[in-house]
Scaffold this motif. Structure first.
Motif, PDB file in Angstrom:
ATOM      1  N   LEU A  10       0.536  -6.747  -6.697  1.00 27.29           N
ATOM      2  CA  LEU A  10      -0.888  -6.776  -7.014  1.00 27.29           C
ATOM      3  C   LEU A  10      -1.756  -7.063  -5.798  1.00 27.29           C
ATOM      4  CD1 LEU A  10      -0.935  -7.862 -10.784  1.00 27.29           C
ATOM      5  CD2 LEU A  10      -1.909  -5.748 -10.102  1.00 27.29           C
ATOM      6  N   LEU A  11      -1.474  -8.250  -5.180  1.00 30.21           N
ATOM      7  CA  LEU A  11      -1.971  -8.837  -4.157  1.00 30.21           C
ATOM      8  C   LEU A  11      -2.098  -7.776  -3.042  1.00 30.21           C
ATOM      9  CD1 LEU A  11      -1.035 -12.479  -4.137  1.00 30.21           C
ATOM     10  CD2 LEU A  11      -3.236 -11.300  -4.562  1.00 30.21           C
ATOM     11  N   ALA A  12      -0.808  -7.424  -2.746  1.00 33.32           N
ATOM     12  CA  ALA A  12      -0.673  -6.133  -1.659  1.00 33.32           C
ATOM     13  C   ALA A  12      -1.458  -5.035  -1.757  1.00 33.32           C
ATOM     14  CB  ALA A  12       0.671  -5.947  -1.385  1.00 33.32           C
ATOM     15  N   VAL A  13      -1.619  -4.458  -3.052  1.00 34.80           N
ATOM     16  CA  VAL A  13      -2.508  -3.154  -3.193  1.00 34.80           C
ATOM     17  C   VAL A  13      -3.914  -3.459  -3.302  1.00 34.80           C
ATOM     18  CG1 VAL A  13      -3.150  -1.813  -5.230  1.00 34.80           C
ATOM     19  CG2 VAL A  13      -0.543  -2.421  -4.839  1.00 34.80           C
ATOM     20  N   ASP A  14      -4.282  -4.850  -3.863  1.00 28.58           N
ATOM     21  CA  ASP A  14      -5.523  -5.162  -3.544  1.00 28.58           C
ATOM     22  C   ASP A  14      -6.011  -5.331  -2.155  1.00 28.58           C
ATOM     23  OD1 ASP A  14      -7.999  -5.796  -4.891  1.00 28.58           O
ATOM     24  OD2 ASP A  14      -7.903  -8.033  -4.150  1.00 28.58           O
ATOM     25  N   GLN A  15      -5.231  -5.995  -1.221  1.00 29.95           N
ATOM     26  CA  GLN A  15      -5.439  -5.931   0.188  1.00 29.95           C
ATOM     27  C   GLN A  15      -5.823  -4.866   0.749  1.00 29.95           C
ATOM     28  OE1 GLN A  15      -2.262  -8.444   1.383  1.00 29.95           O
ATOM     29  NE2 GLN A  15      -3.141 -10.497   1.123  1.00 29.95           N
ATOM     30  N   LEU A  16      -4.780  -3.705   0.409  1.00 26.93           N
ATOM     31  CA  LEU A  16      -5.103  -2.300   0.796  1.00 26.93           C
ATOM     32  C   LEU A  16      -6.503  -1.721   0.302  1.00 26.93           C
ATOM     33  CD1 LEU A  16      -3.999   0.143   2.520  1.00 26.93           C
ATOM     34  CD2 LEU A  16      -2.848   0.997   0.504  1.00 26.93           C
ATOM     35  N   ARG A  17      -6.589  -1.909  -0.667  1.00 28.21           N
ATOM     36  CA  ARG A  17      -7.882  -1.313  -1.379  1.00 28.21           C
ATOM     37  C   ARG A  17      -9.260  -2.029  -0.838  1.00 28.21           C
ATOM     38  NH1 ARG A  17     -11.397  -3.018  -5.574  1.00 28.21           N
ATOM     39  NH2 ARG A  17     -12.102  -1.191  -6.842  1.00 28.21           N
ATOM     40  N   LEU A  56      -9.470  -3.248   2.192  1.00 26.78           N
ATOM     41  CA  LEU A  56      -9.227  -2.595   3.734  1.00 26.78           C
ATOM     42  C   LEU A  56      -9.843  -1.197   3.629  1.00 26.78           C
ATOM     43  CD1 LEU A  56      -6.438  -2.963   6.231  1.00 26.78           C
ATOM     44  CD2 LEU A  56      -7.261  -0.546   5.638  1.00 26.78           C
ATOM     45  N   LEU A  57      -9.652  -0.487   2.756  1.00 29.95           N
ATOM     46  CA  LEU A  57     -10.210   0.781   2.516  1.00 29.95           C
ATOM     47  C   LEU A  57     -11.867   0.730   2.251  1.00 29.95           C
ATOM     48  CD1 LEU A  57      -7.287   2.801   0.696  1.00 29.95           C
ATOM     49  CD2 LEU A  57      -7.859   3.093   3.368  1.00 29.95           C
ATOM     50  N   ILE A  58     -11.918   0.050   1.206  1.00 32.02           N
ATOM     51  CA  ILE A  58     -13.506  -0.064   0.705  1.00 32.02           C
ATOM     52  C   ILE A  58     -14.402  -0.557   2.043  1.00 32.02           C
ATOM     53  CG2 ILE A  58     -14.854  -1.531  -0.733  1.00 32.02           C
ATOM     54  CD1 ILE A  58     -12.897  -1.557  -2.632  1.00 32.02           C
ATOM     55  N   ASN A  59     -14.031  -1.325   2.723  1.00 36.20           N
ATOM     56  CA  ASN A  59     -14.639  -2.072   4.022  1.00 36.20           C
ATOM     57  C   ASN A  59     -14.678  -1.283   5.225  1.00 36.20           C
ATOM     58  OD1 ASN A  59     -15.444  -4.444   2.542  1.00 36.20           O
ATOM     59  ND2 ASN A  59     -13.522  -5.518   3.230  1.00 36.20           N
ATOM     60  N   GLU A  60     -13.815   0.029   4.879  1.00 39.99           N
ATOM     61  CA  GLU A  60     -13.734   0.848   6.099  1.00 39.99           C
ATOM     62  C   GLU A  60     -13.147   0.566   7.223  1.00 39.99           C
ATOM     63  OE1 GLU A  60     -17.603   2.558   6.690  1.00 39.99           O
ATOM     64  OE2 GLU A  60     -17.874   3.437   4.484  1.00 39.99           O
ATOM     65  N   THR A  70      -4.226   3.279  13.609  1.00 38.21           N
ATOM     66  CA  THR A  70      -3.593   3.974  12.368  1.00 38.21           C
ATOM     67  C   THR A  70      -2.594   2.791  11.660  1.00 38.21           C
ATOM     68  OG1 THR A  70      -1.790   4.716  13.908  1.00 38.21           O
ATOM     69  CG2 THR A  70      -3.314   6.191  13.362  1.00 38.21           C
ATOM     70  N   SER A  71      -2.116   1.900  12.500  1.00 36.70           N
ATOM     71  CA  SER A  71      -1.329   0.867  11.761  1.00 36.70           C
ATOM     72  C   SER A  71      -1.968  -0.044  10.855  1.00 36.70           C
ATOM     73  CB  SER A  71      -0.660   0.116  12.844  1.00 36.70           C
ATOM     74  OG  SER A  71      -1.376  -0.814  13.409  1.00 36.70           O
ATOM     75  N   THR A  72      -3.332  -0.086  10.967  1.00 43.13           N
ATOM     76  CA  THR A  72      -4.162  -0.797   9.809  1.00 43.13           C
ATOM     77  C   THR A  72      -3.904  -0.394   8.580  1.00 43.13           C
ATOM     78  OG1 THR A  72      -6.066  -0.721  11.691  1.00 43.13           O
ATOM     79  CG2 THR A  72      -6.495  -1.141   9.647  1.00 43.13           C
ATOM     80  N   VAL A  73      -3.650   0.994   8.356  1.00 43.58           N
ATOM     81  CA  VAL A  73      -3.361   1.421   6.949  1.00 43.58           C
ATOM     82  C   VAL A  73      -1.659   1.205   6.565  1.00 43.58           C
ATOM     83  CG1 VAL A  73      -3.246   3.243   5.221  1.00 43.58           C
ATOM     84  CG2 VAL A  73      -5.279   2.678   6.470  1.00 43.58           C
ATOM     85  N   ALA A  74      -0.919   1.761   7.892  1.00 48.35           N
ATOM     86  CA  ALA A  74       0.451   1.969   7.878  1.00 48.35           C
ATOM     87  C   ALA A  74       0.985   0.606   7.633  1.00 48.35           C
ATOM     88  CB  ALA A  74       0.953   2.407   9.121  1.00 48.35           C
ATOM     89  N   GLY A  75       0.685  -0.483   8.126  1.00 47.48           N
ATOM     90  CA  GLY A  75       1.254  -1.883   7.830  1.00 47.48           C
ATOM     91  C   GLY A  75       1.387  -2.345   6.305  1.00 47.48           C
ATOM     92  N   PRO A  76       0.213  -2.170   5.655  1.00 49.80           N
ATOM     93  CA  PRO A  76       0.011  -2.491   4.464  1.00 49.80           C
ATOM     94  C   PRO A  76       0.557  -1.634   3.385  1.00 49.80           C
ATOM     95  CG  PRO A  76      -2.259  -2.957   5.280  1.00 49.80           C
ATOM     96  CD  PRO A  76      -1.113  -2.312   6.363  1.00 49.80           C
ATOM     97  N   VAL A  77       0.606  -0.212   3.771  1.00 53.28           N
ATOM     98  CA  VAL A  77       1.418   0.627   2.785  1.00 53.28           C
ATOM     99  C   VAL A  77       2.733   0.152   2.949  1.00 53.28           C
ATOM    100  CG1 VAL A  77       2.104   2.988   2.668  1.00 53.28           C
ATOM    101  CG2 VAL A  77      -0.244   2.530   2.985  1.00 53.28           C
ATOM    102  N   GLU A  78       3.352   0.131   4.044  1.00 52.03           N
ATOM    103  CA  GLU A  78       4.816  -0.304   4.225  1.00 52.03           C
ATOM    104  C   GLU A  78       5.207  -1.533   3.434  1.00 52.03           C
ATOM    105  OE1 GLU A  78       8.717   0.177   4.715  1.00 52.03           O
ATOM    106  OE2 GLU A  78       7.135   1.841   5.477  1.00 52.03           O
ATOM    107  N   THR A  79       4.368  -2.734   3.550  1.00 58.95           N
ATOM    108  CA  THR A  79       4.419  -3.865   2.515  1.00 58.95           C
ATOM    109  C   THR A  79       4.723  -3.472   1.275  1.00 58.95           C
ATOM    110  OG1 THR A  79       3.408  -4.955   4.270  1.00 58.95           O
ATOM    111  CG2 THR A  79       3.725  -6.163   2.021  1.00 58.95           C
TER     112      THR A  79
END
Length: 196
Positions: free
Chosen positions: A48-55, A57-61, A68-77
């Motif tokens: 839940l925390l990892a998904v929230d962090q990704l969310r 990150l995306l909301i804050n643009e 590209t690793s800004t999104v790839a890292g959290p997705v891999e986690t």
């Protein structure tokens, strides 16, 4: 706000027995359910925390201003945590579906239990649960004095001069997820849950 223990409620709704009642049952699958629930609870929170962090990150643009690793890292986690979560869920599903656990629960009503909160350093009387480890060492079900540690417990088995260390799960010590405190189980009228 205190953590709502959805995993405990789910197990109780699925099995008609609380995790505390499972812990007191003399069946290995039941005795392992509190530990399996704690693992699933922990992984679910991490996911839940990892998904929230990704969310966030995306909301804050942040994904548009970084690499590209800004999104790839959290997705891999998230992918790694989801894999661990699936294994934990499979483990708890296996324990819930265990034939011996189900047969025992059907034939025996759940015990009336109360929690006694303990702290590291306390010496308390517990009935050791019927985990695989306790059964291998012929300790399961025996009422035993243990000294509570931060992550394990010490006891001196009968006839032994050396102390033995057991994990909290094998020593009948549980963590209340809503209060983040350790506790042992006692029968409603007993000092410790007796051997069956």
């Amino acid at each position: 706000m205190p953590h709502l223990d959805t995993i405990s409620r789910w197990v109780t709704a699925t099995t008609d027995r609380s995790l505390d009642q499972h812990a007191a049952d003399p069946v290995p699958a039941a005795a392992h359910l509190p530990e399996a629930a704690a693992t699933l609870r922990h992984l679910r929170t991490e996911l839940l925390l990892a998904v929230d962090q990704l969310r966030t990150l995306l909301i804050n643009e942040d994904d548009l201003n970084g690499s590209t690793s800004t999104v790839a890292g959290p997705v891999e986690t998230i992918r790694a945590l989801a894999r661990e979560y699936r294994y934990a869920r499979n483990w708890i599903d296996t324990l819930i579906g265990d034939e011996a656990r189900s047969a025992y629960a059907e034939a025996n009503p759940g015990r009336s239990l109360r929690r006694r909160y303990v702290n590291p350093g306390d010496t308390v009387l517990v009935a050791l649960p019927h985990t695989d480890s306790c059964r291998r060492q012929n300790l399961a079900g025996h009422a035993t004095q243990i000294k509570v540690g931060t992550s394990d417990a010490r006891l001196r088995p009968p006839g032994s001069v050396n102390p033995l260390r057991l994990s909290h799960a094998d020593a009948g010590i549980y963590r209340d997820p809503t209060e983040d405190r350790l506790y042992i189980l006692q029968g409603a009228d007993d000092e410790a849950v007796p051997d069956r």
